[in-house]
Design an enzyme around this catalytic site. Structure first.
Site, mmCIF file in Angstrom:
data_model
loop_
_atom_site.group_PDB
_atom_site.id
_atom_site.type_symbol
_atom_site.label_atom_id
_atom_site.label_comp_id
_atom_site.label_asym_id
_atom_site.label_seq_id
_atom_site.Cartn_x
_atom_site.Cartn_y
_atom_site.Cartn_z
ATOM 1 C CB CYS A 1 -0.625 -5.321 -4.788
ATOM 2 S SG CYS A 1 -0.845 -3.461 -4.315
ATOM 3 N N GLY A 2 -3.040 -6.225 -7.134
ATOM 4 C CA GLY A 2 -4.636 -6.370 -7.133
ATOM 5 C C GLY A 2 -5.534 -5.195 -6.569
#
Length: 289
Positions: free
Chosen positions: A89-90
């Protein structure tokens, strides 16, 4: 230059990865809609409850007599970083962990730090540190039930009232939109009045059934709502961040596929050219005999 078999294997691998990232993006998009609806519905309720609480405090002699608003010398701090259970998720989780470490170094130098981890990523990170940990609520996102969240909030509130901690701080991602999340370091306890542009204090209030009853019932409820809001903000931010990350990964896989297919065609053309040259050379050799 790589041979045809190697390039073909890489193309197959990238196509499989692209299918996975597409599927994860679709799953995150579906979860995001539900999470976004929850936080959008929660915000007006939380803001109104906070406004009512401020009015009650303004109408009273002050908030200094509230057990949840007692300001003490900050010697023991409870930090509550809210991360996700999964990655991909970055910078969602790393931003929260960085903000937590920054708060420790900048705001709470010399204080006794305890970390209440929410989310498996926070637990995994702080297991590698020497800070005292409270791990009982690390799996809140498995069910994301109101009862479990209220239990975590009640623990922090009871510990503050009992004097175990002088300050309780939440660190979480605030949801703005799919592509944007802001890391917030928010003081949970002691209670802090919300600043507004226009402050109007009415001194003549009639409180029913009584000021004591309102304080006893409204303040803990407002704090639990604040805690729930932080959890829901983080939940929506996680799905937004993962959706954005998977969308970018899908695009990158597409770009890589173009390069690999071009490489495959060049390698194939080079192989064909070599075969033609070998045939021509063989024919010329036979003709020369």
């Amino acid at each position: 230059m790589a041979n045809l078999k190697e390039v073909k294997q890489r193309i197959t691998s990238v196509i499989s990865t692209q299918q996975i990232t597409k599927a994860m993006k679709m799953v995150s998009a579906a979860k995001l809609r539900r999470a976004q609806d929850k936080i959008i519905q929660m915000r007006p309720y939380s803001q109104k409850l906070t406004a009512i609480l401020n009015n009650v405090s303004a109408a009273s002699e002050g908030a200094t007599d509230l057990v949840y608003a007692q300001k003490r010398e900050v010697k023991k701090v409870l930090l509550i970083p809210i991360t996700s259970d999964k990655g991909l998720c970055g910078a969602f989780n790393s931003n929260v962990l960085k903000a937590t470490n920054l708060a420790i170094r900048a705001q709470f130098v010399g204080a006794d730090i305890t970390v209440m981890t929410i989310g498996k990523k926070a637990l995994e990170y702080f297991k590698k540190t020497n800070y005292a940990r409270i791990e009982d609520y690390s799996t809140l996102f498995l069910s994301l039930s109101t009862d479990a969240i209220s239990e975590a909030a009640n623990y922090a509130m009871d510990a503050f009232v009992a004097g175990e901690f002088d300050q309780v701080v939440l660190v979480f991602n605030e949801f703005k939109n799919v592509a944007t999340q802001f890391v917030r370091t928010e003081q949970f306890l002691p209670m802090a009045a919300v600043a507004t542009e226009k402050v109007t204090v009415e001194t003549d209030y009639i409180l029913e059934p009584s000021r004591e009853f309102i304080i006893e019932e409204l303040v803990p409820k407002a704090l639990r709502v604040q805690f729930l809001k932080a959890i829901l903000e983080s939940n929506a931010s996680e799905h937004g961040a993962r959706m954005t990350a998977m969308d970018k990964a899908t695009e990158n896989a597409g770009d890589l596929l173009k390069e690999l297919k071009l490489m495959y065609n060049r390698t194939r053309q080079a192989a064909i050219t070599n075969e033609i040259l070998e045939i021509v050379s063989g024919a010329n050799a036979l003709a020369g005999k």
